[in-house]
Enzyme design. Structure first.
Site, short mmCIF file in Angstrom:
data_model
loop_
_atom_site.label_atom_id
_atom_site.label_comp_id
_atom_site.label_asym_id
_atom_site.label_seq_id
_atom_site.Cartn_x
_atom_site.Cartn_y
_atom_site.Cartn_z
N ASN A 74 -3.35 7.21 10.30
CA ASN A 74 -3.05 6.07 9.44
C ASN A 74 -4.08 5.94 8.33
OD1 ASN A 74 -2.38 3.61 8.25
ND2 ASN A 74 -2.03 2.57 10.18
N ASP A 75 -5.30 5.55 8.68
CA ASP A 75 -6.32 5.28 7.66
C ASP A 75 -6.58 6.49 6.77
OD1 ASP A 75 -6.63 2.72 8.69
OD2 ASP A 75 -8.16 3.37 10.11
N VAL A 76 -6.52 7.70 7.33
CA VAL A 76 -6.87 8.90 6.56
C VAL A 76 -5.75 9.33 5.62
CG1 VAL A 76 -8.45 9.71 8.34
CG2 VAL A 76 -6.07 10.47 8.41
#
Length: 480
Positions: A406-408
């Site tokens: 998600n964040d990456v």
């Protein structure tokens, strides 16, 4: 010749036979080869073997060189530690590796503290008394002070990291008022106390120890869960320096060499990780980096339209693609989907599809987490690429297949200055013709606590459900 007990003990600790120095040198070379091997997935197994051989040589040499305990006592200690390590290694899940590493770091720090306390209470046994046998030598006082300080910081900091990674403690930053002033003040106080302690002020030893335990907690508590890979790397460096400091106290060359190698390599890795996350290395040391912004959200602020797809839809798109880039994340690790993912890649390659894997430096919960999982599943090393080597290829890819990351992959890192991940280099998956995004549900957000605009883009199809089950269904569809 002076034959007092203190002098005799000092001679035992400081006089090292030539053969032992040669053995330690061989062990040091093997440790260097181990680090070199661990720098690449292709040579990591050989690197591990070099490290194991070097440690065996160092331990056996130390046991033979120093007659500080009976063989029976040593055997019992090795058996207890070995049995514990064997049970943990066999039972621990790959998803729990980050907290296992943090836990082991805490043990290294605690070991350094215990050695320092023992040396302080019984300096004669460690050969650190002066020629008169009355006081601890000044150099040894400095080594003791720094050693227990670094060890205590490593221990308490690693405990907090373990609790956050294991879910026993919230991954959200816990921000104390004036934390930077407090942290820097305590660190400065510890250094001043070590300097005064070296002038032979004995009672300061315990004050140094207590303050160091406290600052370890204070440095890690403000750091959010999304930044844990850097924390694990940083604590790895601390554990190495703690071991090196105690190596001087024990007069053990192998500990000095090993500790310095671990400390310096951990520091270099921390710097690389900071660059990968657009963080300041100095801020990492001070604690609380990445926690200034309060923009982290608990989920989407408003309902937004998104497209849901099925395993059959994904299979059709994948089979008709020419190039697919797979992006694994922590969701893949949680569901243990790496073996099924490799199977999917193998099926696609048989269909003539070009398959590559894109790895973000901080995907997962520790450095190299995704590389380890893919290696476990026997994914070919030449198909695995780091961010800087593959990011330019997403624009030419037919499909970006994201499984639990998600964040990456969040474009907010490039577009939203209020986002807590702003400035972090990310995998530009949204540039692919089609994005297939496996996610357990639309309600959750990444570890940084921010929503991902990729979910709502026109070229994105959301595949909701358990990552392993969804990939299994895709593989079955591809096989027909």
């Amino acid at each position: 010749m002076d034959t007092t007990p203190a002098t005799a003990a000092m001679n035992v600790a400081t006089v090292v036979p030539p053969w032992a120095m040669l053995a330690y040198l061989v062990a040091g070379v093997l440790f260097i080869l181990a680090l070199r091997g661990l720098s690449s997935p292709e040579t990591s197994r050989a690197g591990n073997r070099y490290g194991m051989a070097g440690m065996l040589i160092a331990v056996v040499t130390t046991i033979i060189k120093l007659e500080f305990a009976s063989i029976a006592e040593i055997a019992v200690a090795v058996a207890i530690g070995g049995a514990f390590g064997l049970v943990v290694a066999r039972k621990i899940a790959m998803t729990a590796m980050p907290q296992l590493v943090a836990g082991f770091h805490s043990l290294v720090g605690l070991a350094a503290v215990l050695v320092g306390v023992a040396a302080y209470l019984a300096p004669g046994a460690f050969g650190i008394l002066n020629a008169e046998g009355t006081d601890i030598m000044k150099g040894s006082l400095i080594e003791l002070g720094l050693g227990v300080a670094i060890g205590a910081i490593t221990f308490s900091g690693s405990v907090i990291a373990f609790l956050k990674l294991n879910g026993n403690m919230s991954g959200a930053p816990i921000l104390l008022p004036g934390r930077h002033v407090i942290n820097l003040g305590v660190l400065a106080g510890i250094l001043v106390m070590v300097a005064i302690f070296s002038a032979n002020t004995p009672m300061l030893f315990w004050a140094i120890l207590l303050l160091s335990f406290a600052i370890g907690f204070l440095l890690i508590i403000p750091i959010g869960g999304a930044d844990m890979p850097v924390v694990v790397s940083m604590l790895n460096s601390y554990s190495g320096w703690a071991a090196a400091a105690m190596g001087f106290t024990l007069g053990n060359s192998a500990m000095i060499i090993t500790g310095a190698l671990v400390g310096s390599s951990g520091a270099i890795l921390s710097y690389i990780m900071c660059k990968a996350m657009n963080r300041s290395f100095i801020s990492v040391i001070a604690g609380g980096f990445g926690a200034e912004s309060g923009a982290a959200a608990g989920g989407p602020a408003v309902e937004r339209p998104w497209k849901r797809g099925s395993a059959d839809d994904a299979g059709f798109i994948l089979k008709n693609a020419e190039k697919v880039i797979i992006v694994p994340g922590y969701g893949m690790a949680v569901s243990q989907a790496q073996h099924t993912l490799r199977e999917m890649g193998d099926v696609l390659k048989k269909e003539g599809v070009e398959v590559k894997y894109a790895i973000h430096p901080v995907a997962g919960r520790m450095p190299g987490h995704m590389n380890v999982l893919l290696a476990e599943a026997n994914v070919p090393y030449d198909e695995v690429f780091e961010l800087e080597d593959i990011n330019s290829e997403f624009a030419q890819a037919d499909v970006a297949f994201i499984i639990g990351a998600n964040d990456v992959t969040n474009p907010a890192a490039q577009t939203d200055k209020t986002s807590p991940i702003y400035g972090m280099p990310v995998l530009e998956v949204w540039k692919a013709k089609t994005v297939l995004f496996i996610k357990r549900s639309m309600g959750g957000v990444g570890y940084a606590g921010v929503d991902n605009d990729v979910f709502y883009m026109d070229n994105t199809m959301m595949l909701l459900g358990d990552a392993k089950k969804m990939t299994d269904e895709i593989v079955k569809g591809l096989a027909h």
